[in-house]
Design a protein around this motif. Structure first.
Motif, short mmCIF file in Angstrom:
data_model
loop_
_atom_site.label_atom_id
_atom_site.label_comp_id
_atom_site.label_asym_id
_atom_site.label_seq_id
_atom_site.Cartn_x
_atom_site.Cartn_y
_atom_site.Cartn_z
N ARG A 1 39.09 69.57 59.66
CA ARG A 1 40.33 68.96 60.15
C ARG A 1 41.42 69.06 59.09
O ARG A 1 41.55 68.20 58.23
N ARG B 1 34.26 67.02 58.06
CA ARG B 1 33.51 65.91 58.63
C ARG B 1 32.17 66.41 59.16
O ARG B 1 32.13 67.37 59.94
N LEU C 1 31.88 65.87 75.35
CA LEU C 1 32.23 66.46 74.05
C LEU C 1 31.07 66.30 73.06
O LEU C 1 30.69 67.25 72.36
N LEU C 2 30.47 65.10 73.05
CA LEU C 2 29.37 64.86 72.11
C LEU C 2 28.18 65.77 72.42
O LEU C 2 27.53 66.28 71.53
N TYR D 1 26.62 58.41 65.04
CA TYR D 1 26.95 58.90 66.38
C TYR D 1 25.69 59.22 67.19
O TYR D 1 25.69 59.10 68.41
N GLU E 1 33.79 61.23 77.05
CA GLU E 1 33.52 61.57 75.64
C GLU E 1 32.10 62.11 75.46
O GLU E 1 31.84 62.89 74.54
N ASP F 1 35.63 60.49 61.18
CA ASP F 1 36.42 60.17 62.39
C ASP F 1 37.64 59.33 61.98
O ASP F 1 38.76 59.62 62.39
N ARG G 1 28.91 69.24 71.09
CA ARG G 1 28.75 69.28 69.63
C ARG G 1 27.28 69.36 69.26
O ARG G 1 26.88 70.17 68.41
C1 IPM Z 1 37.35 62.67 67.59
C2 IPM Z 1 37.26 61.68 68.71
C3 IPM Z 1 35.83 61.65 69.24
C4 IPM Z 1 34.95 61.15 68.12
C5 IPM Z 1 35.63 60.87 70.53
C6 IPM Z 1 36.54 61.36 71.62
C7 IPM Z 1 34.20 60.88 70.96
O1 IPM Z 1 37.72 60.44 68.28
O2 IPM Z 1 37.03 63.85 67.82
O3 IPM Z 1 37.74 62.29 66.49
O4 IPM Z 1 34.82 59.93 67.92
O5 IPM Z 1 34.38 61.98 67.42
#
Ligand code: IPM
Ligand code: MG
Length: 372
Positions: free
Chosen positions: A107, A135, A93-94, A142, A90, A250, A97
């Protein structure tokens, strides 16, 4: 013909399976003369950790910066439960971002008429549902510091996460929500917890000011985030655009997703600020569903959220709104014709696999573009 640079990051679990369907569609779009799509594929998440001990490499982040859009599959799975916290899938991905400044996460939760029966809510509550959760994605708890677990003198441990928001961060996400509302039903619901959180007090104040000064024509309501969760399952169709922070977003977006019948249906877009000179913005598109390790490798995953993410990329990054409409229309046609993957099939009904679903969408897309 315009050249579009796409970076495909399939990731882990079902990510590579659903991302595989993207290749078919962009291959067709290139041959149909819509544009020249140059696709590069790279590793992210657990797959990247296995290859180079990091969930995303500097080289991959650089590629992402240079591309017109990143198409991201999913990351994570039990295989990487034991890896150090900072290198968990994860975190890849963070980092993307944060490094790409993707502060605005869109979303949508759209309930296709053909799938209204698959929701856990009764049909009349979800049929025709069309809401958009905006969001905030690069701030809040985070990323706020300190973020740590410390051992106290007593030997007890103490964990801290920090919720931080600045005026500027709230202003820019609010403006994205108000702008989008103008293209929809012109209503924004802003969710926070001002009854217990200072960041909620500031959120409420700044959203109200941005509304008053720049978007007085849009209807604005404030809702406490817990109440918003309740309202989402009580009467979801009251909402048009919901704007909220990183953590509430989230949670609320998972609720929103499930209203539509399947997590496997929902795409998302994460957008950066437009460059003041070129108007170009960094962007990453990903399905909301995650890596689903329980069904990975079986060829049964639903690729529609990934395909929907490509549609959002066509619309928001490549200036191909009408092609995006055609692709979304193709998905709707396929669903109306009764084709279902396992996750959205009624009990006992026939289900197709990932590749067959992708092929079905491609066929309808060809028909639609030939008609246009
Ligand atoms: C989302 C996911 C992510 C988040 C995780 C995978 C880090 O749950 O994109 O909603 O918490 O943002
Ligand atoms: Mg989530």
């Amino acid at each position: 013909m315009t050249t579009f640079k796409l970076l495909l990051l399939p990731g882990d679990g079902i990510g590579p399976e659903v991302a595989g369907e993207i290749g078919k569609i962009v291959g067709f779009l290139t041959s149909a003369g819509v544009g020249s799509f140059e696709t590069e594929t790279d590793l992210v998440g657990g797959a990247a950790y296995d290859a180079h001990g990091r969930p995303v490499s500097d080289a991959t982040v650089a590629l992402a910066r240079e591309s017109d859009a990143v198409l991201f599959g999913a990351v994570g799975g039990p295989k990487w439960d034991g890896v150090p916290y900072q290198h968990r899938p994860e975190a890849g991905l963070l980092r993307l971002r944060k490094d790409l400044g993707l502060f605005a996460n869109l979303r949508p939760a759209l309930c296709y008429p053909a799938l209204a029966g698959a929701s856990s809510l009764r049909r009349e509550f979800v049929e025709g549902l069309d809401l958009l959760i905006v969001r905030e994605l690069t701030g809040g708890v985070y990323f706020g510091e300190p973020k740590e677990i410390v051992t106290l003198e007593s030997g007890e441990k103490r964990a801290v996460d920090t919720q931080i928001y600045t005026t500027g961060e709230i202003e820019r996400i609010a403006a994205v929500a108000f702008d989008l509302a103008r293209t929809r039903r012109n209503k924004v619901s802003s969710a926070e917890k001002r009854n217990v959180m200072k960041s909620g007090v500031l959120w409420h104040e700044v959203v109200s000011r941005v509304h008053r000064e720049r978007f007085p024509d849009v209807e604005l309501e404030h809702v406490l985030a817990d109440n918003c969760a309740m309202q989402l399952v009580r009467q979801p169709k009251q909402y048009d655009v919901i704007v909220t922070d990183n953590l509430f977003g989230d949670i609320l977006s998972d609720v929103g997703a499930m209203l539509t019948g399947s997590l496997g249906m929902l795409p998302s877009a994460s957008l950066g600020a437009p460059d003041p000179e070129t108007g170009r913005r960094s962007a990453l598109y990903e399905p909301v569903h995650g890596s689903a390790p329980d069904i990975a490798g079986q060829g049964v995953a639903n690729p529609l959220a990934m395909i929907g993410s490509l549609a959002m990329a066509l619309r928001y990054s490549l200036g191909l709104g009408s092609v995006a409409d055609a692709l979304e229309g193709a998905v709707s046609d396929v669903l109306a014709s009764g084709v279902r993957t396992r996750d959205i099939a009624p009990p006992g009904a026939n289900a197709v696999g990932t590749g067959e679903m992708g092929d079905a969408v491609l066929r309808e897309l060809k028909t639609r573009l030939a008609r246009a």
